[in-house]
Design a protein around this motif. Sequence first.
Motif, PDB file in Angstrom:
ATOM      1  N   ALA A  33       0.848  -1.191   0.000  1.00  0.00           N
ATOM      2  CA  ALA A  33       0.000   0.000   0.000  1.00  0.00           C
ATOM      3  C   ALA A  33       0.884   1.242   0.000  1.00  0.00           C
ATOM      4  CB  ALA A  33      -0.927   0.007   1.214  1.00  0.00           C
ATOM      5  N   TYR A  34       0.415   2.270  -0.738  1.00  0.00           N
ATOM      6  CA  TYR A  34       1.115   3.551  -0.780  1.00  0.00           C
ATOM      7  C   TYR A  34       0.052   4.645  -0.880  1.00  0.00           C
ATOM      8  CZ  TYR A  34       4.324   7.268  -2.184  1.00  0.00           C
ATOM      9  OH  TYR A  34       5.035   8.439  -2.241  1.00  0.00           O
ATOM     10  N   PRO A  35       0.182   5.727  -0.094  1.00  0.00           N
ATOM     11  CA  PRO A  35      -0.860   6.765  -0.060  1.00  0.00           C
ATOM     12  C   PRO A  35      -1.165   7.333  -1.454  1.00  0.00           C
ATOM     13  CG  PRO A  35       0.704   7.103   1.726  1.00  0.00           C
ATOM     14  CD  PRO A  35       1.280   6.020   0.861  1.00  0.00           C
ATOM     15  N   GLY A  36      -2.453   7.463  -1.770  1.00  0.00           N
ATOM     16  CA  GLY A  36      -2.873   8.067  -3.030  1.00  0.00           C
ATOM     17  C   GLY A  36      -2.630   7.202  -4.238  1.00  0.00           C
ATOM     18  N   CYS A  37      -2.384   5.933  -4.009  1.00  0.00           N
ATOM     19  CA  CYS A  37      -2.014   5.017  -5.090  1.00  0.00           C
ATOM     20  C   CYS A  37      -3.030   3.880  -5.151  1.00  0.00           C
ATOM     21  CB  CYS A  37      -0.619   4.468  -4.822  1.00  0.00           C
ATOM     22  SG  CYS A  37      -0.050   3.262  -6.004  1.00  0.00           S
ATOM     23  N   CYS A  38      -3.293   3.408  -6.358  1.00  0.00           N
ATOM     24  CA  CYS A  38      -4.223   2.293  -6.533  1.00  0.00           C
ATOM     25  C   CYS A  38      -3.587   1.008  -6.004  1.00  0.00           C
ATOM     26  CB  CYS A  38      -4.594   2.127  -8.009  1.00  0.00           C
ATOM     27  SG  CYS A  38      -5.652   0.701  -8.312  1.00  0.00           S
ATOM     28  N   GLN A  39      -4.097   0.524  -4.876  1.00  0.00           N
ATOM     29  CA  GLN A  39      -3.525  -0.658  -4.249  1.00  0.00           C
ATOM     30  C   GLN A  39      -3.674  -1.891  -5.139  1.00  0.00           C
ATOM     31  OE1 GLN A  39      -4.492  -0.957  -0.121  1.00  0.00           O
ATOM     32  NE2 GLN A  39      -3.940  -3.120   0.026  1.00  0.00           N
ATOM     33  N   GLN A  40      -4.778  -1.962  -5.867  1.00  0.00           N
ATOM     34  CA  GLN A  40      -4.999  -3.110  -6.746  1.00  0.00           C
ATOM     35  C   GLN A  40      -3.941  -3.179  -7.839  1.00  0.00           C
ATOM     36  OE1 GLN A  40      -8.927  -3.300  -8.439  1.00  0.00           O
ATOM     37  NE2 GLN A  40      -8.500  -5.163  -9.603  1.00  0.00           N
ATOM     38  N   SER A  41      -3.586  -2.013  -8.399  1.00  0.00           N
ATOM     39  CA  SER A  41      -2.562  -1.981  -9.447  1.00  0.00           C
ATOM     40  C   SER A  41      -1.206  -2.394  -8.896  1.00  0.00           C
ATOM     41  CB  SER A  41      -2.475  -0.574 -10.057  1.00  0.00           C
ATOM     42  OG  SER A  41      -3.697  -0.213 -10.672  1.00  0.00           O
ATOM     43  N   LEU A  42      -0.881  -1.896  -7.701  1.00  0.00           N
ATOM     44  CA  LEU A  42       0.385  -2.267  -7.071  1.00  0.00           C
ATOM     45  C   LEU A  42       0.469  -3.778  -6.886  1.00  0.00           C
ATOM     46  CD1 LEU A  42       1.196   0.182  -4.114  1.00  0.00           C
ATOM     47  CD2 LEU A  42       2.505  -0.167  -6.210  1.00  0.00           C
ATOM     48  N   ASN A  43      -0.586  -4.346  -6.353  1.00  0.00           N
ATOM     49  CA  ASN A  43      -0.532  -5.754  -5.995  1.00  0.00           C
ATOM     50  C   ASN A  43      -0.676  -6.681  -7.191  1.00  0.00           C
ATOM     51  OD1 ASN A  43      -0.160  -5.885  -2.988  1.00  0.00           O
ATOM     52  ND2 ASN A  43      -1.874  -4.465  -3.097  1.00  0.00           N
TER      53      ASN A  43
ATOM     54  N   LEU B 275       6.561  -0.750 -10.124  1.00  0.00           N
ATOM     55  CA  LEU B 275       5.960  -0.324  -8.865  1.00  0.00           C
ATOM     56  C   LEU B 275       6.178   1.169  -8.633  1.00  0.00           C
ATOM     57  CD1 LEU B 275       6.919  -3.349  -6.565  1.00  0.00           C
ATOM     58  CD2 LEU B 275       4.641  -2.794  -7.432  1.00  0.00           C
ATOM     59  N   MET B 276       7.389   1.645  -8.902  1.00  0.00           N
ATOM     60  CA  MET B 276       7.666   3.075  -8.732  1.00  0.00           C
ATOM     61  C   MET B 276       6.828   3.910  -9.691  1.00  0.00           C
ATOM     62  SD  MET B 276      11.716   3.542  -7.822  1.00  0.00           S
ATOM     63  CE  MET B 276      12.331   2.822  -9.349  1.00  0.00           C
ATOM     64  N   SER B 277       6.616   3.396 -10.892  1.00  0.00           N
ATOM     65  CA  SER B 277       5.797   4.115 -11.870  1.00  0.00           C
ATOM     66  C   SER B 277       4.361   4.258 -11.384  1.00  0.00           C
ATOM     67  CB  SER B 277       5.834   3.377 -13.209  1.00  0.00           C
ATOM     68  OG  SER B 277       4.995   4.018 -14.151  1.00  0.00           O
ATOM     69  N   ILE B 278       3.805   3.198 -10.855  1.00  0.00           N
ATOM     70  CA  ILE B 278       2.434   3.263 -10.327  1.00  0.00           C
ATOM     71  C   ILE B 278       2.364   4.211  -9.134  1.00  0.00           C
ATOM     72  CG2 ILE B 278       0.628   1.911  -9.185  1.00  0.00           C
ATOM     73  CD1 ILE B 278       1.617  -0.504 -10.851  1.00  0.00           C
ATOM     74  N   MET B 279       3.396   4.202  -8.299  1.00  0.00           N
ATOM     75  CA  MET B 279       3.441   5.075  -7.133  1.00  0.00           C
ATOM     76  C   MET B 279       3.765   6.521  -7.496  1.00  0.00           C
ATOM     77  SD  MET B 279       5.599   2.356  -4.791  1.00  0.00           S
ATOM     78  CE  MET B 279       6.129   3.552  -3.560  1.00  0.00           C
ATOM     79  N   LYS B 280       4.264   6.706  -8.745  1.00  0.00           N
ATOM     80  CA  LYS B 280       4.695   8.036  -9.217  1.00  0.00           C
ATOM     81  C   LYS B 280       5.825   8.588  -8.349  1.00  0.00           C
ATOM     82  CE  LYS B 280       0.342   9.407 -11.448  1.00  0.00           C
ATOM     83  NZ  LYS B 280      -0.274   8.059 -11.404  1.00  0.00           N
TER      84      LYS B 280
END
Length: 273
Positions: free
Chosen positions: A148-158, A245-250
């Motif tokens: 999980a990362y604030p302001g980030c789509c958790q589904q995309s990360l996982n 992962l970094m890209s999704i988290m920006k």
Amino acid sequence: MAHRLFEGKDHAASYWKYRISPSDQLIQRVLEFVRKQKGEPLLLAVDVGCGSGQGTVLLAKHFESVVGTDVSPAQLEVASQHAREPNVTYRQCVAEELPFADSSADLITAMCAFHWFDRARFLQEADRVLKPRGCLALLNYTLDMELAYPGCCQQSLNQVCKEFYAALHPYRSTILGPKSIELYREAYNSIPYADKEWNEEMWVKKSMPLSSYMGFVESFSSYQALLREDPQKAERLSQDICQRLMSIMKVTSAETEVVLGVKYFYLLASKSG
């Protein structure tokens, strides 16, 4: 005999740096069970397959003596280098032949290690070494981990994390079967003790840099198997996953903090009195 897959010095160092220690909450569950079943005093705890000792040291303030055992000299060397508690020692041995007298231990634990043992022989050996009403605690976690990362789509990360695990699956040891939890459930059903407990839904959340999450997965036996077979492929896979992962988290740094949720399961059992 225990399967020997974690004996390299680099892998042992990686274990100490990246492996997640059982949470205080999980250790408290174990201690509550031991105190309920056996009561004080708590003299000897044995942590079998202790690796680099992260879990072993958590028992130090609760027992008069704690001994971590492992088959790997490299793992024990790292554990000894980080030993700070005077009542914690380490011994090299296989899990199925513990160097302790009959009925001598108040607690025997195996934290994320039981699945590598000759399970039937280990359970017999644990029964020999445990005192009457002494307790056995087998702990492990599943791959149902969540980032999980604030302001980030958790589904995309996982989804990316699941792709990471899927890429490593062909390198998973056949010893573990499709899911290692089944090995623990089988052990729970086979243990003849009347007093025992099973839990497979204990979530623990921990904040860490993304780089530490990557290091954690890279310490898995499946990643290490890929690394031995094709180091460049392993490195490309790890770099690709981290970049996605970094890209999704920006974010641009792998040192950015994320929250990792890990689902533990455990087996607790008390030897008949």
